[in-house]
Design a protein around this motif. Sequence first.
Motif, PDB file in Angstrom:
ATOM      1  N   TRP A 145     -25.545  73.439   7.563  1.00 55.64           N
ATOM      2  CA  TRP A 145     -25.226  74.664   8.357  1.00 55.64           C
ATOM      3  C   TRP A 145     -24.654  74.317   9.602  1.00 55.64           C
ATOM      4  O   TRP A 145     -23.699  74.776  10.484  1.00 55.64           O
ATOM      5  CB  TRP A 145     -26.469  75.622   8.667  1.00 55.64           C
ATOM      6  N   ARG A 188     -20.789  73.727   9.921  1.00 47.96           N
ATOM      7  CA  ARG A 188     -20.148  75.024  10.058  1.00 47.96           C
ATOM      8  C   ARG A 188     -20.344  75.495  11.545  1.00 47.96           C
ATOM      9  O   ARG A 188     -19.356  75.756  12.116  1.00 47.96           O
ATOM     10  CB  ARG A 188     -21.037  76.041   9.186  1.00 47.96           C
ATOM     11  N   VAL A 210     -15.313  80.510   9.337  1.00 45.29           N
ATOM     12  CA  VAL A 210     -16.161  79.383   9.008  1.00 45.29           C
ATOM     13  C   VAL A 210     -17.519  79.717   8.800  1.00 45.29           C
ATOM     14  O   VAL A 210     -18.234  79.053   8.038  1.00 45.29           O
ATOM     15  CB  VAL A 210     -16.054  78.294  10.055  1.00 45.29           C
TER      16      VAL A 210
END
Length: 211
Positions: free
Chosen positions: A24, A27, A164
Amino acid sequence: MTADSDYQQPQRVQYAQDEQRFPWLVRLLDAYHIIDQGVSAAIKREQLDGRQLACAKGCSSCCASHQDIPVYPLELMGMSWYVIEKLQSPLREQLHQQLQQLDTLDCCPFLLDGACSIHPLRPIACRQFNVLDKPCAEGEDAYHSRKQDVMMPIKRFADEAFDVMLPFYGVKKKSERRKAIKEGRLHAAAKVMRQCNWQALPEKMDAFEQK
Ligand code: SF4
Ligand code: SF4
């Protein structure tokens, strides 16, 4: 809330080892890089019209005057992670103390000595809020006092950054992501930064140090 040095050639923040542990985070940092590139492009566009960025290092009255800065759940994870795992002394001790006195605070919980203590992980709303030509006066919220001087972000960069981020929210297919962006679905997940449970962070900082 962009310093001169931030926008000339925005660099992607890198935390190689942590990014291997936390997909995560990849991202989030990719999304922030896109946002920063968008801010850089918007500033250059304004310069063509003879306007200059007023924001500079050490200028922070916006961090006190803005009451309702939105943050997305992925950003909340990033901010918390940074505070717990990355923030170094002496800011670490200062922030630890400040977060225990939130009730008495009349600025953003992360503003320390006139600077953002979580600068590499500050949210999109902070990255994109920039004022032109004249710095804000103390207590001024330029969004209300002179909106014509608040720089308009370039939408396609924000859309690309949301694209994204969306798989983190379970929106994986490209067609679904496009639809979600068009409908502004991510905005519904945003929280108001000052209303988040930052009081829990000092305990988590302590627990991390004892590992
Ligand atoms: S000019 Fe205004 S928006 Fe920019 S950093 Fe200073 S106080 Fe914040
Ligand atoms: S997160 Fe940082 S840049 Fe954003 S309002 Fe708080 S102190 Fe200011």
